[in-house]
Write a protein that holds these residues in place. Sequence first.
Motif, mmCIF file in Angstrom:
data_model
loop_
_atom_site.group_PDB
_atom_site.id
_atom_site.type_symbol
_atom_site.label_atom_id
_atom_site.label_comp_id
_atom_site.label_asym_id
_atom_site.label_seq_id
_atom_site.Cartn_x
_atom_site.Cartn_y
_atom_site.Cartn_z
ATOM 1 N N LEU A 52 0.962 -1.140 0.091
ATOM 2 C CA LEU A 52 0.314 -0.053 0.332
ATOM 3 C C LEU A 52 0.491 1.218 0.054
ATOM 4 N N ILE B 48 -2.805 -2.159 -3.352
ATOM 5 C CA ILE B 48 -4.108 -1.202 -3.402
ATOM 6 C C ILE B 48 -3.572 0.616 -3.315
ATOM 7 N N SER C 59 -8.372 4.792 -0.298
ATOM 8 C CA SER C 59 -8.209 3.934 -1.537
ATOM 9 C C SER C 59 -9.100 4.523 -2.684
ATOM 10 N N GLN D 192 -9.434 2.785 -6.025
ATOM 11 C CA GLN D 192 -8.833 2.331 -6.957
ATOM 12 C C GLN D 192 -10.901 1.520 -6.508
ATOM 13 N N HIS E 198 -11.223 -4.355 -4.512
ATOM 14 C CA HIS E 198 -10.928 -4.896 -3.457
ATOM 15 C C HIS E 198 -11.602 -3.983 -2.718
ATOM 16 N N ARG F 41 -12.820 0.313 -1.668
ATOM 17 C CA ARG F 41 -13.085 2.086 -1.854
ATOM 18 C C ARG F 41 -13.132 2.463 -0.685
ATOM 19 N N MET G 237 -9.848 3.319 4.395
ATOM 20 C CA MET G 237 -9.735 1.682 4.694
ATOM 21 C C MET G 237 -9.303 1.189 6.052
ATOM 22 N N VAL H 174 -10.187 -4.629 5.224
ATOM 23 C CA VAL H 174 -9.533 -4.355 3.908
ATOM 24 C C VAL H 174 -8.078 -5.563 3.700
#
Length: 415
Positions: free
Chosen positions: A202, A222, A386, A388, A391, A393, A396, A400
């Motif tokens: 990350l 991530i 996040s 993206q 997985h 958003r 987090m 997560v």
Amino acid sequence: MDIKKVCEGLRASSQKLAMQNACEKNAALCAVADALDKNRASIIAANDVDVKNARAAGISESVIDRLMLNDKRIDGIVASLREVIAQTDPVGEEVAGWMTPNGMSIRQVRVPLGVVAIIYENRPNVTVDAFSLAYKSGNAILLRGSYSSYNSNKEIVRVIKGALSGVAGGLPESIELVEVREHDHSDVDQILNAVGLIDVCLPRGGKKLIQNVVQNARVPVIETGSGVCHLYVDSEGDLDMACRVAENAKIQRPSVCNAIECIVVHNKIAADFLPKLEATFAGRVKLHADERAIKYLKDAVPATEADFGNEYLDYECCVKVVDSIEEAISYINAHNTKHSESIISESRANTRLFQAMIDASCVYVNASTRFTDGGEFGFGAELGISTQKLHVRGPMGIKVLTTTKYLIDGEGQIR
């Protein structure tokens, strides 16, 4: 750094940690919280060294604010850790379960990811947040902070390891801090290429760091996003509310990723709102205004194309005037980083259109973007935001760092 040796140690620790129950993990985290509280003087002393070095290097005060620790901030770090302790342990949670027609039982349950690496800048509170979320969710963690915060991080990790060593079942080997040398990023390359050794990485920091990780990593990532956040003041907006929200979202902590960097204003209310906004800011924010906005402002400077989509992380903000909410949405989606956006409007139709069409992890109506935060969302500590879509958003929290696997029980069934 011998990445293979470090990660093998973390892997062995993660396997032990995955077998611990919630009570065992919480006891260890309680010991860490008590130790951080007790050792705050040594942590602040180490942080003072980092702050002095940062000032000597000419780092801006807004960035130094992210680096700085004091008693109040350590109170917040400890409080966030205790919130994580109070949360339900996600490991073993049954996400779904059913029986098949042939009598097999299938359960989908949460399990730890394994070995997590986080690469981050400046903020030493992330050291505790990342550790606590990883430990509670049964993961070992490799921390790679910035050179500017190395003394702070080193002392915090020393305190954490000491606390874990002193409690039954504690696993001090579940956390490792990379020794950081100035201008040396070779260790980052090792982390990004540690295929089979690190389960997920990350990045948490500025645009340059995040792009480097996303573009060069061979391990799963991530992505946390830099924060080019916008406030749109609609033609149906309450202008006094808009000023209050803009002041909070820009000035409270301008160096954080959920602070706004651009204010988009409907042309219908620009003549009334922009002078009011400038009076609210009272010279505290440098405004970069487009050619339509600048005629309503006394002290703004002309905006250039580089201002739109720029993350200032300082007491600066750009201003753009638009003719419709559709134009505002189009502009924001073209210039944002998919982080947090807000609309000020009394029109239900406009607010619902904005929330439906804006592409971002968090979309607000009549509220500050500063609420995009794990603590404010009730997650306690957070790993970042996040931006993206796969997985996870948004902010987090603890889940997560888990994935799921299927557990199937049968009685000799064959296919």
